[in-house]
Design an enzyme around this catalytic site. Structure first.
Site, PDB file in Angstrom:
ATOM      1  N   HIS A 195      26.862  41.654  40.471  1.00  0.00           N
ATOM      2  CA  HIS A 195      27.736  41.028  39.470  1.00  0.00           C
ATOM      3  C   HIS A 195      27.108  41.138  38.079  1.00  0.00           C
ATOM      4  O   HIS A 195      27.788  41.504  37.105  1.00  0.00           O
ATOM      5  CB  HIS A 195      27.952  39.555  39.849  1.00  0.00           C
ATOM      6  CG  HIS A 195      28.679  38.752  38.810  1.00  0.00           C
ATOM      7  ND1 HIS A 195      30.037  38.523  38.866  1.00  0.00           N
ATOM      8  CD2 HIS A 195      28.226  38.111  37.695  1.00  0.00           C
ATOM      9  CE1 HIS A 195      30.391  37.781  37.834  1.00  0.00           C
ATOM     10  NE2 HIS A 195      29.313  37.519  37.102  1.00  0.00           N
ATOM     11  N   GLU A 196      25.816  40.847  37.988  1.00  0.00           N
ATOM     12  CA  GLU A 196      25.142  40.904  36.693  1.00  0.00           C
ATOM     13  C   GLU A 196      25.016  42.342  36.190  1.00  0.00           C
ATOM     14  O   GLU A 196      25.192  42.608  34.998  1.00  0.00           O
ATOM     15  CB  GLU A 196      23.757  40.252  36.783  1.00  0.00           C
ATOM     16  CG  GLU A 196      23.771  38.793  37.204  1.00  0.00           C
ATOM     17  CD  GLU A 196      24.651  37.917  36.346  1.00  0.00           C
ATOM     18  OE1 GLU A 196      24.903  38.272  35.171  1.00  0.00           O
ATOM     19  OE2 GLU A 196      25.103  36.863  36.833  1.00  0.00           O
ATOM     20  N   HIS A 214      28.222  43.355  34.707  1.00  0.00           N
ATOM     21  CA  HIS A 214      28.353  42.870  33.334  1.00  0.00           C
ATOM     22  C   HIS A 214      27.733  43.866  32.358  1.00  0.00           C
ATOM     23  O   HIS A 214      28.314  44.188  31.315  1.00  0.00           O
ATOM     24  CB  HIS A 214      27.638  41.520  33.177  1.00  0.00           C
ATOM     25  CG  HIS A 214      28.489  40.324  33.475  1.00  0.00           C
ATOM     26  ND1 HIS A 214      29.760  40.159  32.959  1.00  0.00           N
ATOM     27  CD2 HIS A 214      28.244  39.213  34.229  1.00  0.00           C
ATOM     28  CE1 HIS A 214      30.258  39.005  33.377  1.00  0.00           C
ATOM     29  NE2 HIS A 214      29.357  38.416  34.160  1.00  0.00           N
ATOM     30  N   GLU A 249      34.457  37.582  33.812  1.00  0.00           N
ATOM     31  CA  GLU A 249      33.890  37.180  35.103  1.00  0.00           C
ATOM     32  C   GLU A 249      34.674  37.805  36.255  1.00  0.00           C
ATOM     33  O   GLU A 249      34.089  38.252  37.241  1.00  0.00           O
ATOM     34  CB  GLU A 249      33.878  35.653  35.227  1.00  0.00           C
ATOM     35  CG  GLU A 249      32.903  34.957  34.291  1.00  0.00           C
ATOM     36  CD  GLU A 249      31.482  35.461  34.439  1.00  0.00           C
ATOM     37  OE1 GLU A 249      31.021  35.638  35.595  1.00  0.00           O
ATOM     38  OE2 GLU A 249      30.827  35.693  33.402  1.00  0.00           O
TER      39      GLU A 249
END
Length: 292
Positions: free
Chosen positions: A144-145, A148, A224
């Site tokens: 997820h990071e 980003h 997100e």
């Protein structure tokens, strides 16, 4: 509620302080004897609005390390650090980005990514997350990071913040000029901005800053969803990310510093959904399950 107010307050304070500074030192030369010079004001507002946002972006890694106490893994010292470092390296290679700095900080479960560009980033996880979740769930959080970073979310949010800061700065001074002109309409001898202008500008900086935060937080919530979907793509399935979100939903997320709130994997819910940097966990899970 405290976390949300701190986040909003930080952005408003930046605009108020900049406004007071330029007024005290006479830098706002867009006020002229013939009235308000709108083109010059807009240019000046853009410099002030984007200037602060890009300074924050340039300093993002340094400020993140300082505010969280994150320690960068230069050389893994144990099996956990080695696994963490290798996992981020694997995900970065899949995402086709430069290897981020990898860091660990003390705290309850959370993680964040920051940095001025895709090839100059930092991915950090808390000890609470590292030692309370399975490797499969942690890998999903890391994905997820990394998503980003791949999506350029730090730059995108900075640009959005710069745009709204510009219009807050611009509109507050236009309204201040109009109010001041109305108050001085019977006093033709007065020249230059009066107290009505300065008071109105400060009030409008605060009010418009709150409204601007609604816009910024909306885009923060959308990124997100994109990062969750990006994690599923990097992992080849959405189930690990769903499991990680479910686990995080049952935990109390670590309260990151106000300048880092929107960068975490999760944040405490605000007093209003409009001011929350993250969507509700159930909405994020539902969006991931729809990908299957």
């Amino acid at each position: 509620m405290k976390r949300t107010l701190l986040l909003i307050g930080t952005n408003i304070a930046i605009m108020v302080v900049l406004g007071i500074f330029v007024n005290i030192f006479g830098l706002n030369r867009f006020m002229s004897a013939n009235g308000l010079n709108l083109p010059m004001l807009l240019m000046f507002a853009a410099v002030m609005g984007f200037g602060g946002a890009f300074i924050s972006l340039a300093m993002s890694k340094t400020m993140a390390k300082w505010s969280t106490g994150a320690q960068v893994i230069a050389q893994p010292r144990n099996a956990d650090e080695q696994w963490l470092f290798d996992t981020v390296a694997k995900l970065a290679q899949r995402a086709q980005i430069a290897m981020p700095e990898v860091a660990i900080y003390e705290g309850e479960p959370n993680a964040f990514a920051t940095g001025p560009s895709k090839n100059n980033s930092l991915v950090a996880v808390s000890t609470g997350l590292l030692y309370s979740m399975t490797h499969r769930e942690i890998e999903a959080v890391l994905a997820h990071e990394v998503a980003h970073v791949k999506n350029g979310d730090m730059v995108t949010l900075t640009l959005i913040q710069g745009v709204v800061n510009t219009f807050v700065f611009f509109l507050a001074r236009v309204v201040g000029y109009l109010v001041d002109s109305f108050l001085k309409r019977d006093n033709e001898e007065s020249s230059g901005p009066g107290m009505g202008y300065y008071i109105t500008v400060v009030v409008c900086d605060i009010v418009f800053g709150i409204l601007a935060s609604v816009i910024v937080m909306y885009f923060s919530r959308q990124r997100e969803f994109r990062a969750d979907a990006g994690a599923a793509q990097l992992l080849g399935e959405s189930a690990p990310m769903v499991d990680a979100l479910r686990r995080l939903g049952g935990m109390e997320p670590n309260a990151l510093p106000s300048n880092m709130a929107s960068s975490g994997i999760a944040d405490k819910a605000g007093w209003s959904a409009m001011f929350s940097s993250h969507p509700p966990m159930e909405d994020r899970i539902a969006a991931l399950q729809a990908l299957r």
